[in-house]
Design an enzyme around this catalytic site. Structure first.
Site, PDB file in Angstrom:
ATOM      1  N   HIS A 130       0.836  -1.207   0.000  1.00  0.00           N
ATOM      2  CA  HIS A 130       0.000   0.000   0.000  1.00  0.00           C
ATOM      3  C   HIS A 130       0.873   1.260   0.000  1.00  0.00           C
ATOM      4  O   HIS A 130       0.644   2.190  -0.779  1.00  0.00           O
ATOM      5  CB  HIS A 130      -0.907  -0.022   1.234  1.00  0.00           C
ATOM      6  CG  HIS A 130      -1.684   1.238   1.466  1.00  0.00           C
ATOM      7  ND1 HIS A 130      -3.009   1.380   1.113  1.00  0.00           N
ATOM      8  CD2 HIS A 130      -1.319   2.427   2.016  1.00  0.00           C
ATOM      9  CE1 HIS A 130      -3.421   2.587   1.439  1.00  0.00           C
ATOM     10  NE2 HIS A 130      -2.410   3.243   1.991  1.00  0.00           N
ATOM     11  N   GLU A 131       1.885   1.278   0.860  1.00  0.00           N
ATOM     12  CA  GLU A 131       2.752   2.454   0.956  1.00  0.00           C
ATOM     13  C   GLU A 131       3.607   2.623  -0.303  1.00  0.00           C
ATOM     14  O   GLU A 131       3.853   3.743  -0.754  1.00  0.00           O
ATOM     15  CB  GLU A 131       3.632   2.347   2.196  1.00  0.00           C
ATOM     16  CG  GLU A 131       2.884   2.287   3.514  1.00  0.00           C
ATOM     17  CD  GLU A 131       1.906   3.435   3.701  1.00  0.00           C
ATOM     18  OE1 GLU A 131       2.124   4.510   3.104  1.00  0.00           O
ATOM     19  OE2 GLU A 131       0.918   3.255   4.428  1.00  0.00           O
ATOM     20  N   HIS A 134       1.637   4.467  -2.885  1.00  0.00           N
ATOM     21  CA  HIS A 134       1.642   5.921  -2.698  1.00  0.00           C
ATOM     22  C   HIS A 134       2.884   6.534  -3.337  1.00  0.00           C
ATOM     23  O   HIS A 134       2.819   7.596  -3.969  1.00  0.00           O
ATOM     24  CB  HIS A 134       1.623   6.259  -1.202  1.00  0.00           C
ATOM     25  CG  HIS A 134       0.257   6.212  -0.590  1.00  0.00           C
ATOM     26  ND1 HIS A 134      -0.831   6.860  -1.122  1.00  0.00           N
ATOM     27  CD2 HIS A 134      -0.195   5.595   0.543  1.00  0.00           C
ATOM     28  CE1 HIS A 134      -1.886   6.660  -0.358  1.00  0.00           C
ATOM     29  NE2 HIS A 134      -1.532   5.884   0.654  1.00  0.00           N
ATOM     30  N   GLU A 208      -6.335   6.986  -1.104  1.00  0.00           N
ATOM     31  CA  GLU A 208      -6.244   5.836  -0.213  1.00  0.00           C
ATOM     32  C   GLU A 208      -6.897   4.610  -0.849  1.00  0.00           C
ATOM     33  O   GLU A 208      -6.354   3.499  -0.788  1.00  0.00           O
ATOM     34  CB  GLU A 208      -6.908   6.149   1.136  1.00  0.00           C
ATOM     35  CG  GLU A 208      -6.105   7.064   2.035  1.00  0.00           C
ATOM     36  CD  GLU A 208      -4.744   6.500   2.388  1.00  0.00           C
ATOM     37  OE1 GLU A 208      -4.651   5.305   2.743  1.00  0.00           O
ATOM     38  OE2 GLU A 208      -3.766   7.245   2.288  1.00  0.00           O
TER      39      GLU A 208
END
Length: 284
Positions: A130-131, A134, A208
């Protein structure tokens, strides 16, 4: 594609509000506000990673110190197609994580000691993926663009309020006694920054969702992140990071504050239940 399109549409709405309120001042006022907002956010864009890591006293962990963690980050970075970011540890029982940096070549991932202790390997992979998303999607840049436009809107709105209150309106308008027009301008000047803030938060929430979706593909299984989010929601309620800086809330994978401390309308994160449901639907 849906969340990417939503981001562009929301940025478009911000631009429309900016141009609209800028029309009260002409081209000069609009450009001035953009320049001021740009320079404020330019500093944030280039130095926010160092600032936020310093705020949380994050310590860089070298590969020889934690080869296990570095191997996970290296493997997932290769799948994501980006350079391996630096790895930092934050000494906090709150299970959480964030990514920072202006581009994939200048990036870092920070993990709390709480999240490392709480999650199993596959769940940790889901969070790290997930990070990494980003970083790959340059969400720091998108957040900076949104903040620049929203900042310019707020600056112009405050100027408009000052002008309306202290007699700077055009003389023919003042002499006409059109109080309704002045009230309408004041209401617009008050509501425009609120609308800009809500759109800015909506952009954060859409990014997100996108990081959840793309991160699930990098990790190889949407349930890795879904299971991690369940544990993180419980962990944050038990150990809320109430000393966290509100300006950095949007960076974390879950809101570091306890849920009762913030209204969902003004949250930088979508509801965790909805995020989990979306991830589970990806498996079907």
């Amino acid at each position: 594609m849906g969340n990417r399109l939503k981001t562009y549409i929301l940025l478009g709405f911000l631009t429309v509000i900016l141009v609209w309120i800028g029309g009260f001042f002409g081209k000069g006022g609009l450009i001035t506000s953009l320049i001021i907002a740009f320079f404020l956010n330019w500093f944030s864009y280039f130095f926010s990673d160092r600032i936020v890591l310093a705020i949380y006293r994050a310590r860089e962990v070298k590969e020889e110190e934690d080869p296990y963690l570095h191997s996970i980050v290296a493997q997932l970075s290769q799948i994501a197609g980006i350079p391996k970011p630096k790895v930092y540890i934050i000494n906090s029982p709150t299970p959480n994580a964030f990514a920072t940096g202006r581009n994939p070549n200048n990036s870092a991932i920070a993990l709390t000691t709480g999240i490392i202790e709480l999650l199993e390997e596959n769940e940790l992979k889901g969070v790290i993926s997930h990070e990494l998303t980003h970083i790959k999607n340059r969400d720091t840049l998108i957040a900076t663009i949104a903040a620049t436009i929203a900042g310019a809107i707020t600056f112009l709105a405050r100027m408009l309020q000052y002008i309306a209150f202290f007699g700077g309106m055009e003389r023919d308008r003042r002499k006409s006694g059109n109080i309704f027009e002045i009230v309408a301008i004041l209401l617009f000047a008050i509501l425009a920054p609120i609308a800009a803030l809500l759109i800015q938060l909506a952009i954060s929430r859409s990014r997100e969702y996108l990081a959840d979706e793309d991160g699930a593909k990098i990790s190889g299984n949407p349930l890795f992140l879904a299971n991690a989010l369940r544990k993180l929601a419980y962990g944050v309620k038990r150990y809320p990071m109430n000393n966290a800086n509100p300006a950095t809330t949007h960076l974390f994978i879950v809101n570091p504050f306890s849920a009762k401390n913030i209204l969902s309308l003004f949250s930088t994160h979508p509801p965790i239940e909805e995020r989990i449901e979306r991830l589970e639907r990806m498996v079907l």
